[in-house]
Enzyme design. Sequence first.
Site, PDB file in Angstrom:
ATOM      1  N   ALA A 146       0.833  -1.208   0.000  1.00 20.72           N
ATOM      2  CA  ALA A 146       0.000   0.000   0.000  1.00 20.72           C
ATOM      3  C   ALA A 146       0.867   1.257   0.000  1.00 20.72           C
ATOM      4  CB  ALA A 146      -0.928  -0.009   1.211  1.00 20.72           C
ATOM      5  N   GLY A 178       0.468 -14.736   0.155  1.00 24.62           N
ATOM      6  CA  GLY A 178       0.170 -15.667  -0.943  1.00 24.62           C
ATOM      7  C   GLY A 178       0.148 -14.939  -2.277  1.00 24.62           C
ATOM      8  N   ARG A 458     -13.336 -17.936   4.304  1.00 26.04           N
ATOM      9  CA  ARG A 458     -12.239 -18.309   5.189  1.00 26.04           C
ATOM     10  C   ARG A 458     -12.706 -18.505   6.630  1.00 26.04           C
ATOM     11  NH1 ARG A 458      -7.346 -14.513   2.915  1.00 26.04           N
ATOM     12  NH2 ARG A 458      -6.794 -15.933   1.234  1.00 26.04           N
ATOM     13  N   HIS A 567      -5.190 -11.718   9.000  1.00 29.63           N
ATOM     14  CA  HIS A 567      -5.489 -10.369   8.497  1.00 29.63           C
ATOM     15  C   HIS A 567      -6.407  -9.677   9.484  1.00 29.63           C
ATOM     16  CE1 HIS A 567      -5.954  -7.585   4.982  1.00 29.63           C
ATOM     17  NE2 HIS A 567      -7.077  -7.283   5.607  1.00 29.63           N
ATOM     18  N   GLU A 596      -3.897  -2.382   4.843  1.00 32.12           N
ATOM     19  CA  GLU A 596      -4.474  -3.154   5.951  1.00 32.12           C
ATOM     20  C   GLU A 596      -4.674  -2.326   7.216  1.00 32.12           C
ATOM     21  OE1 GLU A 596      -2.526  -6.943   6.567  1.00 32.12           O
ATOM     22  OE2 GLU A 596      -3.838  -7.388   8.278  1.00 32.12           O
ATOM     23  N   ALA A 611      -6.976  -8.671  -0.704  1.00 36.98           N
ATOM     24  CA  ALA A 611      -6.073  -7.728  -0.018  1.00 36.98           C
ATOM     25  C   ALA A 611      -5.118  -7.066  -1.002  1.00 36.98           C
ATOM     26  CB  ALA A 611      -5.274  -8.435   1.070  1.00 36.98           C
ATOM     27  N   LEU A 612      -4.566  -7.854  -1.923  1.00 39.47           N
ATOM     28  CA  LEU A 612      -3.604  -7.271  -2.869  1.00 39.47           C
ATOM     29  C   LEU A 612      -4.296  -6.247  -3.757  1.00 39.47           C
ATOM     30  CD1 LEU A 612      -0.584  -7.839  -3.056  1.00 39.47           C
ATOM     31  CD2 LEU A 612      -1.745  -9.631  -1.850  1.00 39.47           C
TER      32      LEU A 612
HETATM   33  P1  ADP Z   1      -0.075  -3.327   3.437  1.00 43.58           P
HETATM   34  O1  ADP Z   1      -0.472  -4.641   2.846  1.00 43.58           O
HETATM   35  O2  ADP Z   1      -1.211  -2.564   3.961  1.00 43.58           O
HETATM   36  O3  ADP Z   1       0.839  -2.557   2.531  1.00 43.58           O
HETATM   37  P2  ADP Z   1       2.226  -4.394   4.811  1.00 43.58           P
HETATM   38  O4  ADP Z   1       2.271  -5.201   6.039  1.00 43.58           O
HETATM   39  O5  ADP Z   1       2.590  -5.060   3.540  1.00 43.58           O
HETATM   40  O6  ADP Z   1       0.784  -3.713   4.735  1.00 43.58           O
HETATM   41  O7  ADP Z   1       3.202  -3.145   4.954  1.00 43.58           O
HETATM   42  C1  ADP Z   1       3.162  -2.288   6.069  1.00 43.58           C
HETATM   43  C2  ADP Z   1       4.577  -1.809   6.326  1.00 43.58           C
HETATM   44  O8  ADP Z   1       4.575  -0.750   7.293  1.00 43.58           O
HETATM   45  C3  ADP Z   1       5.492  -2.888   6.880  1.00 43.58           C
HETATM   46  O9  ADP Z   1       6.639  -2.995   6.083  1.00 43.58           O
HETATM   47  C4  ADP Z   1       5.807  -2.406   8.289  1.00 43.58           C
HETATM   48  O10 ADP Z   1       7.076  -2.800   8.747  1.00 43.58           O
HETATM   49  C5  ADP Z   1       5.708  -0.908   8.132  1.00 43.58           C
HETATM   50  N1  ADP Z   1       5.494  -0.187   9.396  1.00 43.58           N
HETATM   51  C6  ADP Z   1       4.653  -0.546  10.399  1.00 43.58           C
HETATM   52  N2  ADP Z   1       4.726   0.352  11.396  1.00 43.58           N
HETATM   53  C7  ADP Z   1       5.625   1.312  11.028  1.00 43.58           C
HETATM   54  C8  ADP Z   1       6.152   2.494  11.635  1.00 43.58           C
HETATM   55  N3  ADP Z   1       5.778   2.878  12.860  1.00 43.58           N
HETATM   56  N4  ADP Z   1       7.055   3.212  10.942  1.00 43.58           N
HETATM   57  C9  ADP Z   1       7.473   2.818   9.705  1.00 43.58           C
HETATM   58  N5  ADP Z   1       7.044   1.704   9.104  1.00 43.58           N
HETATM   59  C10 ADP Z   1       6.117   0.955   9.743  1.00 43.58           C
END
Ligand code: ADP
Length: 631
Positions: A146, A178, A458, A567, A596, A611-612
């Site tokens: 995202a 996935g 799910r 999730h 997310e 989600a993707l």
């Molecule tokens: P989405 O699918 O919504 O993109 P992801 O889990 O793939 O979610 O990516 C969210 C990212 O945000 C992760 O890489 C996570 O490490 C990062 N993240 C979470 N909290 C923080 C924070 N406080 N500062 C910087 N990065 C963060």
Amino acid sequence: MKKFTAVFLAALMALGCASSSNINFNPGTYQGVAPGFNGDITMEVTVDAGRILNVRVVSQNDTPEISGLAYERIPAAIVAGQTLAVDVVSGATYSSQGIINAVSAALEKSGVDIAALKTRRPVAAAAARSSKKESYDIVVIGAGGAGMAAAIAAQQAGSRVVVLEKMPRAGGNTIISGAAYNAADPGRQASIPMNAANRAAIQEMISKTPHDAFEAELQQTIRRQFAEFTSSGKTGLFDSPEWHMIQTYNGGDYVADPEMVRTFGANALSALEWEISMGMQFTPDIFTVLGALWPRSHRPVMPLGTGYITTDLNYIEQHKDMITLLVDTKATELITSGGRVTGVKAEGPGVNYEFTARKAVVIATGGFAANKELRQKYNTQWPNLDSAGTTNHPGATGDGLVLAEKVGANFVGMDYVQLLPMGDPATGSLSGNIEQGVEDRFFVNKSGNRFVDEGARRDVMTLALFEQQDAYMWVICDKHSYPTPQTKNNFNETIEELIQQGRAFGADTIEELAAKINVPAANLRAAVAEFNAGVDAGRDKWGRTLWRIKIDTPPYYAGARIPTVHHTMGGIQINTRAQVLNTRGQVIPGLYACGETTGGIHGSNRLGGNALADIHVFGRIAGTNAAAERP
Ligand code: ADP
């Protein structure tokens, strides 16, 4: 004398308590082997009498986009610290531990006291922290799918962007997911035959009493589309954005925000094409990922979610004059001025940052499935999540919620936590999952009996699994899923290596497979017969509608699975422009969110593969609209 003693003691402490113990090596070069994430790791160490001179990777099979950093950092840390007590690299725990174990095995051959090396504290250089102020148009927090989509869209709209990522590498959950991407895409779906069960599913949905005005409107559109499709004589699969929307809305129990579902469904295909335009590749075959309810899942060519993140990182590298990515940099606070969000405070390596966002801040920090406390606080749906594993990376701790709550953001759907029936029994991760597509496998419990529609939602499948003995099941498939022993699953693992590792079983007869997984052969035989009869009939007593080919061709395969937290559907409330709303439903100026960390799109249950699509649709919207803000 006193001064000398103090200096001596300080030096001793810096070297660690173990420095006085036996850290002596028989000089030479030694190799050691230990299991990594994806098979064995072989490491080589060179030592003289008193020091570790070099640590080198001889061979390993881990996914570079996920574990690469561990292979860079850990050998260097062992040599720099002259210790085995080095930190694992977050997000690559198994590889990190495997590297340390393989180096330990090698060092053991040098005759050194391994226990002493494992407790020896590295010499830590205490560095002072500096402060830094930087200014960008947009500050994006989080470098998952995202956040990357938001950053790229903002740059394409002419903005200068910084992306802050707290972990040592970009990717978040996206890179280990996935990775299936749902979009109604009749062009690519044309080669999938439309069967009687597909027709019945559509008929059922468009004939039911609508839940509300949004569903009635979707039904009306789909009725028209389906009539046109039927009279056209087309034989390929029917799909449309509205059919995707209604399945999403109905599959989430109508608690999603209709306008968010509409925006999601209407933009899923264009966001997919946008990612493809930057180099993302999908295989030509469209499939049904677990809980997707319809064959509209696009499968990346690269394993897991590495394709998306590699594509995004390549794009960012080509536009590094406009997009800066800072890893190991954690956002700790939003800065506000006169009710507007104007920047972010963050902690980087040795630096306290203050970033000014001339236009806007985008929160894209992902979900909170790895935060047991938050999970427990909000969960109302599941028996007890205290001891449950998760498919998530360790950074999925809900930081965005904390940041947003402090500036008055509203949350929606926080109690909707999604579990999958697909966790690895040892780790809770998705790896080791032998299913290739919903149509081509079924589940049995420890008694060898089927217990659910394996094409269901799910939550339905996971609740049914909780009711089975030890909440434990086997996924059963055959050669159709693995034409050769070298065929890989979606996690870059061949069936051959999964069998070698004892994580899957293969056999030439159902009886032999039953014996290997310790279930009654008669029951497993009956389950296979029941499944194959379902393929002919298009229906069965469990209500399954997704069928393709019979399970009748050896080798037969089985892999064990348990429930795992996957999730979090709830989160920050946004509108269709991805602006964050406060508890009075008003826009918080200067603040956007996507992915997310947000709620309201999936309702109580997210369809597999949505989600993707969500993170790309709303990431792109957030970035585009943030870039349109006036500084
Ligand atoms: P989405 O699918 O919504 O993109 P992801 O889990 O793939 O979610 O990516 C969210 C990212 O945000 C992760 O890489 C996570 O490490 C990062 N993240 C979470 N909290 C923080 C924070 N406080 N500062 C910087 N990065 C963060």
